[in-house]
Design an enzyme around this catalytic site. Structure first.
Site, PDB file in Angstrom:
ATOM      1  N   VAL A   1       0.752  -1.283   0.079  1.00  0.00           N
ATOM      2  CA  VAL A   1       0.081   0.047  -0.093  1.00  0.00           C
ATOM      3  C   VAL A   1       0.970   1.189   0.098  1.00  0.00           C
ATOM      4  CG1 VAL A   1      -1.878   1.207   1.273  1.00  0.00           C
ATOM      5  CG2 VAL A   1      -1.635  -1.286   1.429  1.00  0.00           C
ATOM      6  N   CYS A   2       0.816   2.058  -0.913  1.00  0.00           N
ATOM      7  CA  CYS A   2       1.607   3.200  -1.059  1.00  0.00           C
ATOM      8  C   CYS A   2       1.016   4.415  -1.983  1.00  0.00           C
ATOM      9  CB  CYS A   2       2.964   3.071  -1.417  1.00  0.00           C
ATOM     10  SG  CYS A   2       3.354   2.460  -3.117  1.00  0.00           S
ATOM     11  N   VAL A   3       1.239   5.780  -1.667  1.00  0.00           N
ATOM     12  CA  VAL A   3       0.522   6.590  -2.299  1.00  0.00           C
ATOM     13  C   VAL A   3       1.867   7.667  -2.494  1.00  0.00           C
ATOM     14  CG1 VAL A   3      -0.703   9.129  -1.981  1.00  0.00           C
ATOM     15  CG2 VAL A   3      -1.702   6.691  -1.138  1.00  0.00           C
TER      16      VAL A   3
ATOM     17  N   ARG B   1      -2.122  12.745   2.133  1.00  0.00           N
ATOM     18  CA  ARG B   1      -3.308  13.471   2.764  1.00  0.00           C
ATOM     19  C   ARG B   1      -4.422  14.060   1.864  1.00  0.00           C
ATOM     20  NH1 ARG B   1      -2.239  13.854   8.154  1.00  0.00           N
ATOM     21  NH2 ARG B   1      -4.448  13.905   8.444  1.00  0.00           N
ATOM     22  N   ASN B   2      -4.573  13.391   0.743  1.00  0.00           N
ATOM     23  CA  ASN B   2      -5.465  13.959  -0.435  1.00  0.00           C
ATOM     24  C   ASN B   2      -6.642  12.844  -0.327  1.00  0.00           C
ATOM     25  OD1 ASN B   2      -5.207  16.226  -2.210  1.00  0.00           O
ATOM     26  ND2 ASN B   2      -3.275  15.510  -1.594  1.00  0.00           N
ATOM     27  N   GLY B   3      -6.759  11.716   0.426  1.00  0.00           N
ATOM     28  CA  GLY B   3      -7.586  10.958   0.557  1.00  0.00           C
ATOM     29  C   GLY B   3      -7.258   9.754  -0.186  1.00  0.00           C
TER      30      GLY B   3
ATOM     31  N   GLY C   1      -5.198   7.261  -0.302  1.00  0.00           N
ATOM     32  CA  GLY C   1      -5.045   5.820   0.578  1.00  0.00           C
ATOM     33  C   GLY C   1      -6.269   5.438   0.873  1.00  0.00           C
TER      34      GLY C   1
ATOM     35  N   GLU D   1       2.861   5.216  12.062  1.00  0.00           N
ATOM     36  CA  GLU D   1       1.506   5.939  12.302  1.00  0.00           C
ATOM     37  C   GLU D   1       0.653   6.433  11.393  1.00  0.00           C
ATOM     38  OE1 GLU D   1       0.354   6.041  15.314  1.00  0.00           O
ATOM     39  OE2 GLU D   1       2.246   5.261  16.192  1.00  0.00           O
TER      40      GLU D   1
ATOM     41  N   TYR E   1      -5.802   2.693   8.330  1.00  0.00           N
ATOM     42  CA  TYR E   1      -6.372   1.437   8.481  1.00  0.00           C
ATOM     43  C   TYR E   1      -7.731   1.671   9.469  1.00  0.00           C
ATOM     44  CZ  TYR E   1      -2.551   0.125   5.554  1.00  0.00           C
ATOM     45  OH  TYR E   1      -1.539  -0.249   4.776  1.00  0.00           O
TER      46      TYR E   1
HETATM   47  C1  ACO Z   1       0.348  -3.428   4.145  1.00  0.00           C
HETATM   48  C2  ACO Z   1       1.300  -2.258   3.813  1.00  0.00           C
HETATM   49  O1  ACO Z   1       1.630  -1.998   2.863  1.00  0.00           O
HETATM   50  S1  ACO Z   1       1.748  -1.192   5.046  1.00  0.00           S
HETATM   51  C3  ACO Z   1       2.831  -0.028   4.366  1.00  0.00           C
HETATM   52  C4  ACO Z   1       2.137   1.429   4.275  1.00  0.00           C
HETATM   53  N1  ACO Z   1       2.578   2.227   3.470  1.00  0.00           N
HETATM   54  C5  ACO Z   1       3.670   3.098   3.520  1.00  0.00           C
HETATM   55  O2  ACO Z   1       4.008   3.142   4.759  1.00  0.00           O
HETATM   56  C6  ACO Z   1       4.207   3.903   2.380  1.00  0.00           C
HETATM   57  C7  ACO Z   1       4.372   5.188   2.818  1.00  0.00           C
HETATM   58  N2  ACO Z   1       3.128   5.986   3.017  1.00  0.00           N
HETATM   59  C8  ACO Z   1       2.406   6.171   2.190  1.00  0.00           C
HETATM   60  O3  ACO Z   1       2.337   6.077   1.134  1.00  0.00           O
HETATM   61  C9  ACO Z   1       0.820   7.012   2.727  1.00  0.00           C
HETATM   62  O4  ACO Z   1       1.398   7.813   3.989  1.00  0.00           O
HETATM   63  C10 ACO Z   1      -0.271   6.079   3.297  1.00  0.00           C
HETATM   64  C11 ACO Z   1      -0.542   5.262   2.147  1.00  0.00           C
HETATM   65  C12 ACO Z   1      -0.072   5.282   4.459  1.00  0.00           C
HETATM   66  C13 ACO Z   1      -1.422   6.812   3.387  1.00  0.00           C
HETATM   67  O5  ACO Z   1      -1.831   7.578   2.455  1.00  0.00           O
HETATM   68  P1  ACO Z   1      -2.737   8.873   2.057  1.00  0.00           P
HETATM   69  O6  ACO Z   1      -3.224   8.809   0.729  1.00  0.00           O
HETATM   70  O7  ACO Z   1      -1.800  10.114   2.586  1.00  0.00           O
HETATM   71  O8  ACO Z   1      -3.889   8.938   3.178  1.00  0.00           O
HETATM   72  P2  ACO Z   1      -5.214   9.527   3.166  1.00  0.00           P
HETATM   73  O9  ACO Z   1      -4.991  10.938   2.725  1.00  0.00           O
HETATM   74  O10 ACO Z   1      -6.118   8.719   2.531  1.00  0.00           O
HETATM   75  O11 ACO Z   1      -5.516   9.582   4.769  1.00  0.00           O
HETATM   76  C14 ACO Z   1      -6.671   8.693   5.588  1.00  0.00           C
HETATM   77  C15 ACO Z   1      -6.460   8.939   6.828  1.00  0.00           C
HETATM   78  O12 ACO Z   1      -5.316   8.247   7.425  1.00  0.00           O
HETATM   79  C16 ACO Z   1      -4.640   8.956   8.270  1.00  0.00           C
HETATM   80  N3  ACO Z   1      -3.264   9.612   7.876  1.00  0.00           N
HETATM   81  C17 ACO Z   1      -2.975   9.518   6.961  1.00  0.00           C
HETATM   82  N4  ACO Z   1      -1.555   9.928   6.904  1.00  0.00           N
HETATM   83  C18 ACO Z   1      -1.474  10.476   8.148  1.00  0.00           C
HETATM   84  C19 ACO Z   1      -0.314  11.107   8.708  1.00  0.00           C
HETATM   85  N5  ACO Z   1       0.868  11.398   8.267  1.00  0.00           N
HETATM   86  N6  ACO Z   1      -0.514  11.444  10.026  1.00  0.00           N
HETATM   87  C20 ACO Z   1      -1.430  11.088  10.631  1.00  0.00           C
HETATM   88  N7  ACO Z   1      -2.661  10.593  10.064  1.00  0.00           N
HETATM   89  C21 ACO Z   1      -2.394  10.034   8.821  1.00  0.00           C
HETATM   90  C22 ACO Z   1      -5.676  10.147   8.694  1.00  0.00           C
HETATM   91  O13 ACO Z   1      -6.587   9.576   9.792  1.00  0.00           O
HETATM   92  C23 ACO Z   1      -6.342  10.373   7.309  1.00  0.00           C
HETATM   93  O14 ACO Z   1      -7.723  10.833   7.376  1.00  0.00           O
HETATM   94  P3  ACO Z   1      -7.665  12.462   7.341  1.00  0.00           P
HETATM   95  O15 ACO Z   1      -6.917  13.007   6.413  1.00  0.00           O
HETATM   96  O16 ACO Z   1      -9.106  12.671   7.183  1.00  0.00           O
HETATM   97  O17 ACO Z   1      -7.177  12.980   8.840  1.00  0.00           O
END
Ligand code: ACO
Length: 263
Positions: A181-183, A189-191, A193, A221, A227
């Site tokens: 899972v990655c964005v 933080r554009n929704g 994920g 975190e 999730y």
């Molecule tokens: C099974 C696996 O693959 S685990 C590995 C997960 N992947 C990674 O760690 C790769 C690097 N990280 C990423 O690519 C991204 O940070 C992801 C995929 C974890 C999140 O993707 P995003 O598109 O930024 O998430 P999205 O915008 O949909 O956020 C949904 C909710 O997640 C939480 N969230 C996401 N990022 C954060 C953050 N940096 N800090 C706190 N809460 C967060 C919030 O609750 C958010 O809702 P809100 O914005 O209404 O408060």
């Protein structure tokens, strides 16, 4: 090593269902593109598609995004581009094997991607490197993979703790795991994920999956919050000895029950 522990098969019935998922429009507070505190959008959300990847060029773009997201190198590293390309090629081969149904132990695997038109990515803060490596052509339109994950229908993922549900016979077709899972970091933080996870629940429901799992490192975190926000709940911890043995941060296993699917 191939990225994460995703195994599996790209089903031949792999349908590219242009997903019209509802993506939230709300203030962005931690965007990497700017410091705006008010409601801003860096692309027209109506142009976002979240769907199962349907072509090799789209899978290649997703592989490049995974390498970009999960491997961190010093920009000064010798041969960096070649090394990234090599890793992406290996990930593409592994993806094709999984999605093509050739990976033992996996029933179906689907690569689900969030994509937007290249024309929507105009900010100078988004690197040319990202646009060129994660770009693909879909029916004459240049699009960019901005988020990706794998949905794996299987009893367990290699080197990962196994989910408990469903109990008894049937786990091999009713249990699935999310992986990779990655964005794109520029669009966090554009929704995106959240939209990817929402789409994977729909695909899992179509497959008759009753229990959806995801492993996440205890110190990740943002992913844990994503999730939890998507309705996953804690099921169990990886034993500390296993994480030490595998030389990586300890994982927790989170569970989500797919509504309306019962064995
Ligand atoms: C099974 C696996 O693959 S685990 C590995 C997960 N992947 C990674 O760690 C790769 C690097 N990280 C990423 O690519 C991204 O940070 C992801 C995929 C974890 C999140 O993707 P995003 O598109 O930024 O998430 P999205 O915008 O949909 O956020 C949904 C909710 O997640 C939480 N969230 C996401 N990022 C954060 C953050 N940096 N800090 C706190 N809460 C967060 C919030 O609750 C958010 O809702 P809100 O914005 O209404 O408060």
């Amino acid at each position: 090593m191939a990225l994460l522990s995703s195994p599996h098969p790209l089903p031949t019935q792999f349908s590219a269902s242009p997903a019209s998922l509802c993506v939230r429009r709300r203030p962005i507070t931690a965007c990497q593109l700017c410091t705006h505190k008010q409601s801003v959008r860096h692309f027209d959300q109506s142009t976002l598609t979240v769907a199962e990847g349907s072509s090799e060029s789209e899978l290649w773009a997703a592989a490049c995004l995974r390498v970009r997201s999960f491997y961190h190198f010093k920009p000064s590293m010798f041969g960096l581009q070649d090394h990234r390309r090599y890793l992406a090629e290996r990930e593409l081969e592994a993806m094709k094997e999984r999605v093509g149904g050739k990976r033992k132990g996996f029933r179906k695997v689907s690569c689900i991607n969030a994509t937007i038109p290249l024309s929507q990515i105009s900010s100078p803060s988004v690197s040319d490197d990202f646009c060129s490596s994660c770009k693909f052509n879909n029916n004459g339109e240049d699009r960019v993979v901005v988020g990706t994950l794998d949905l794996n229908q299987c009893v367990s993922l290699p080197d990962e703790i196994t989910g408990n549900r469903p109990e008894g016979i049937g786990a091999d077709f009713a249990r699935a795991y999310l992986s990779n899972v990655c964005v794109a970091k520029e669009l966090h933080r554009n929704g995106l994920g959240y939209a990817l996870v929402a789409k994977s629940k729909l695909v899992a429901q179509e497959w008759g999956i009753s229990d959806l799992y995801v492993h996440v490192a205890v110190d990740n975190e943002p992913a844990k919050k994503l999730y939890m926000k998507s309705g996953f709940v804690y099921e169990k911890d990886e034993p500390a000895w296993q994480a030490r043995f595998l030389d990586r941060p300890r994982r927790i296993l989170l569970w989500f029950g797919i509504p309306g699917v019962q064995l």
